[in-house]
Design a protein around this motif. Structure first.
Motif, short mmCIF file in Angstrom:
data_model
loop_
_atom_site.label_atom_id
_atom_site.label_comp_id
_atom_site.label_asym_id
_atom_site.label_seq_id
_atom_site.Cartn_x
_atom_site.Cartn_y
_atom_site.Cartn_z
N THR A 106 0.84 -1.17 -0.07
CA THR A 106 -0.34 -0.14 -0.22
C THR A 106 1.21 1.06 0.14
N ARG A 107 2.08 1.09 0.80
CA ARG A 107 3.00 2.23 1.13
C ARG A 107 3.26 2.45 -0.53
N TRP A 108 4.04 1.38 -1.46
CA TRP A 108 4.41 1.77 -2.64
C TRP A 108 3.31 2.75 -3.35
N GLY A 109 2.35 1.49 -2.93
CA GLY A 109 1.27 2.21 -4.60
C GLY A 109 1.13 3.31 -4.21
N ALA A 110 1.06 3.89 -3.27
CA ALA A 110 0.03 5.36 -2.81
C ALA A 110 2.05 6.03 -3.31
N ARG A 111 2.67 6.29 -3.20
CA ARG A 111 3.78 6.71 -3.34
C ARG A 111 4.48 6.73 -5.12
N VAL A 112 3.83 6.22 -5.71
CA VAL A 112 3.76 5.99 -7.41
C VAL A 112 2.51 6.16 -7.76
N GLU A 113 1.17 7.11 -7.17
CA GLU A 113 0.39 7.60 -7.73
C GLU A 113 0.81 9.16 -7.25
N GLN A 114 0.75 9.37 -6.60
CA GLN A 114 1.49 10.72 -6.22
C GLN A 114 3.17 11.06 -7.03
N ALA A 115 3.55 10.43 -7.49
CA ALA A 115 5.15 10.37 -7.94
C ALA A 115 4.42 11.17 -8.99
N PRO A 116 5.97 11.73 -9.77
CA PRO A 116 5.72 12.66 -10.89
C PRO A 116 5.81 11.55 -12.14
N ARG A 117 5.18 12.28 -13.10
CA ARG A 117 4.76 11.32 -14.46
C ARG A 117 6.45 10.64 -14.81
N GLU A 118 7.18 10.83 -14.86
CA GLU A 118 8.78 10.65 -14.95
C GLU A 118 9.02 8.91 -14.51
N LEU A 119 8.40 9.06 -13.60
CA LEU A 119 8.63 7.68 -12.59
C LEU A 119 7.78 7.00 -12.52
N SER A 120 8.55 5.25 -13.25
CA SER A 120 7.70 4.68 -12.97
C SER A 120 8.43 3.79 -12.28
#
Length: 760
Positions: free
Chosen positions: A540-554
């Protein structure tokens, strides 16, 4: 002597002068540029005026893309055969199957002895060469898991591990003139490589007869031995001045009977003259090919490789091998062929196809489809063979292997327009685009083939910034079930163009794709190893960080079942070389869980997906489940934690999508999943499939669709998850128009909607 039916080859014999090494390399590059097949170099290591042949072969192979290379010929007494076997296989692997082995028993014995080699009599040289060929073939035979041993008179191998396996079946071509060498050529070699000017005694007809007799005594068909010929006293002129001394049409007239009456099928010119090389390629080679094809068609001369009786005995009933067109037969592989072990399996699945076809262009793909449809056996299509679904092989059927269609071309740098053939690996694509400052998101592993990924979706390390691979496809060349070769784009067959982007494997064999690449050179990459004991919290932490991250990050996250509990590997890729911005995007991920190890660096994108060129032998987990998530919710994370703590599941992987992927409206492509942010995969071994299904059923209520390339089940009820309405209905109508007989039914078979189909 008869025409042995081999495909014609044309090449050059280039002087490897050490005084002007650039000239030798340039002539080899010219050989490729003008369309010839082969560049060869003499092998005389005792001559200080020549470059070392092996070093030159390696250098030329690295400077070319299509050209075959060979010594003409290597001096065996200076090359220990066990070492030579490994060197030859290595060069063949590095050149992607472009090395052939011209080999001689030895000459210039004073020079050989002066360098520490052993002087042999002609008879001893023949026996030593026979032993060497046995060693070469034994070391290359990695299907045999035992140590290779040979107790020879001249070469002894007490016990060595076999391998590496060459990429293709390396031809061993012997330079032979005397009767015993000619008989040996027939008994053990793949080719005879003499020079015309030296063929005085015995003459060419007598030499061919000795080779044929040697083959028959060894239980071989004489057609198994290709006849090559070096030509030195040649020139072009307006008027005839002798044999191969005149205009190109005279060359064709004089070479034609050498093919039809004497069996020669490869001509190698020994003149370091760029003009002569170009004329040979542009005017003689195509005209001679056309003349030979015409004569063979009228005489019914069979083409393609000739197989030993032991191979013929392994042919499966129900398949008409003799009906295979000559163009396909030349590169076809059957059970028992030396190449069969290399082409029968996929990365995931083991297979036993009755016939593997390896077409070289769209026209040959059309021939392959036409032939396969007449056989009434399963048909599979393979681009790279890495697909997790494992559908690119079969048992007892025909497999169309697209590995020979592997070109990567930058069509227009200003427009960032590239053309990819399906058999190329994405790591090769990245390497080819890197010098142009371009990239294309393409999964997470460089050995994956272009064709499967680029027709399904294409979730990669750059997806959140640039979208799916299919979102950049602007045109495709496809061979349909009725063997039509079509160009599809927004203006040509737009309905099929829509279907190709997301369901291409159901509508034909894609033989080329044009895409708009994007400007990417270096990317910032971080790798985290995380204690996943509290799996749900980590997810859940990882998923939230991904959605909050700028689009440049996958980001891709994998959880593995370890002996002391689950361990997670997290890959974070920032699409750009702005170090400060990358650091800001990566830093929030350091608190997703207990970090056991971490590293971050700026690397070229091509280095991130370098192709390992693994040999496929069905080594993967055969059962996978696939789904999509809008968010990594607490409920979904808890279900996945139960899954991973059960011991029933070997690996769980979640890949980020969202971002630019979801900017595309769902109706634009046949991949309609444009609201989800994550793709989930779980895999296990055959014994735990039932348990995996129970865990997956618990997770299923939280899923929203499916990415079909990661799913090994093909149940009809799963179609709706892969292709939600109205996509499925539209695909079924198109299926009825382009593939009403469901020829392409291996990759999530879509049943044709024949009632609503419109005739084409």
């Amino acid at each position: 002597m008869p025409d042995y039916g081999h495909e014609l080859l044309f090449g050059t014999f280039i002087t490897p002068g050490a005084d002007n090494p650039d000239r030798a390399v340039a002539l080899a590059e010219l050989t490729e540029a003008v369309g010839l097949d082969l560049a060869t170099f003499q092998g005389h290591p005792y001559n200080p005026g020549f470059l070392d042949t092996w070093t030159l072969l390696s250098w030329v192979a690295s400077r070319t893309q299509r050209l075959r290379v060979s010594a003409n010929v290597l001096n065996l007494p200076m090359r220990p055969p066990a070492v030579l076997a490994r060197a030859a296989a290595s060069l063949d692997v590095l050149s992607k199957g472009r090395f052939e082995l011209g080999l001689g028993a030895g000459a210039m014995w004073d020079g050989i002895e002066g360098m520490g080699g052993r002087r042999l009599t002609p008879g001893q040289g023949v026996q030593a060469l026979r032993e060497a060929v046995d060693i070469l073939r034994g070391v290359w035979d990695t299907s045999n898991q035992t140590l290779f041993r040979q107790d020879g008179k001249y070469y002894t191998v007490p016990g060595m591990r076999r391998g590496p396996a060459p990429t293709h079946d390396i031809g061993i071509w012997l330079g032979a003139y005397k009767p015993k060498m000619l008989e040996l050529t027939g008994a053990v070699a793949d080719g005879w490589l003499p020079t015309l000017e030296y063929l005085q005694s015995p003459d060419r007809f007598a030499a061919n007869r000795l080779i044929d007799e040697g083959a028959e005594r060894a239980g071989r068909d004489p057609r198994q031995i290709r006849r090559l010929l070096n030509l030195f006293q040649v020139d072009f002129s307006d008027n005839s001045r002798g044999f191969l001394q005149g205009p190109p049409e005279q060359w064709v007239d004089q070479l034609l009977p050498m093919v039809l009456d004497e069996g020669f099928s490869a001509f190698i010119i020994g003149r370091d003259d760029p003009r002569l090389i170009q004329t040979f390629a542009e005017e003689v080679a195509p005209a001679l090919r056309e003349a030979v094809a015409r004569e063979r068609a009228s005489s019914g001369t069979p083409g393609g490789p000739v197989r030993p009786a032991a191979v013929l005995a392994q042919r499966l009933p129900g398949l008409d091998y003799d009906a295979l067109p000559a163009a396909l037969a030349a590169h076809a592989v059957e059970p028992g062929d030396r190449d069969y072990e290399r082409v029968r399996h996929s990365y995931i699945r083991r297979g036993s196809p009755a016939l593997v076809l390896r077409p070289g262009d769209a026209a040959e793909v059309a021939e392959a489809i036409r032939y396969a449809r007449g056989q009434g056996v399963p048909l599979s299509v393979r681009s790279g063979g890495h697909g997790i679904s494992g559908r690119s092989t079969n048992d007892g059927g025909v497999l169309i292997d697209l590995s020979r269609l592997n070109q990567v071309t930058v069509l227009d740098r200003a427009r960032r327009l590239i053309r990819l053939e399906p058999g190329a690996r994405w790591g090769e694509v990245a390497q080819a685009l890197a010098p142009h400052g371009l990239a294309m998101s393409s999964g997470d592993y460089g050995d994956v083939g272009v064709g499967g990924l680029a027709t399904t979706a294409g979730v990669g390390y750059l997806a959140r910034k640039y979208g799916l691979t299919i979102d950049h496809v602007v045109a495709a060349e496809i061979v349909t079930a009725d063997s039509r070769v079509l160009r599809v784009d927004a203006d040509h067959h737009p309905d099929l163009f829509w279907a190709v982007r997301g369901a291409g494997g159901n509508f034909g064999v894609v033989t080329a794709i044009e895409l708009e690449a994007y400007e990417v050179a270096d990317v910032a990459v971080a790798q985290l190893t995380v204690d996943a004991a509290d799996t749900a919290s980590l997810l859940t932490r990882w998923g939230a960080r991904v959605e909050q991250a700028p689009r440049e990050l996958s980001s891709f996250l994998s959880v593995f079942a370890g002996p002391t509990g689950p361990i997670a590997q997290v890959t974070l890729v920032y699409a750009g070389d702005d170090v400060e911005a990358a650091q800001d995007a990566l830093t929030p991920f350091v608190d997703i869980g207990p970090i056991l190890g971490q590293q971050a660096q700026l690397v070229p994108y091509a280095a991130l997906v370098a192709p390992p060129h693994n040999r496929h032998h069905g080594q993967g987990l055969e059962d996978t489940r696939s789904g999509l998530l809008q968010h990594v919710s607490a409920e979904a994370a808890t279900s996945m934690q139960t899954m991973m703590h059960s011991g029933d599941v070997s690996v769980l992987q979640i890949r980020s999508v969202g971002g630019a992927v979801n900017d595309v409206p769902p109706e634009v492509t046949a991949y309609a999943h444009r609201r989800q942010n994550f793709s989930v995969l779980a895999a296990t071994g055959p014994q735990q499939v039932a348990q995996l299904d129970k865990h997956w059923a618990d997770l299923h209520s939280h899923l929203d669709g499916m990415y079909l390339s990661f799913e090994t089940r093909t149940n009809p009820e799963l179609l709706q998850e892969a292709f939600p309405e109205p996509t499925l209905s539209r695909l079924r109508k198109l299926k009825a128009e382009y593939d009403p007989d469901n020829v392409f039914n291996r990759n999530f078979p879509i049943p044709p909607d024949r009632e609503s189909a419109q005739p084409r």
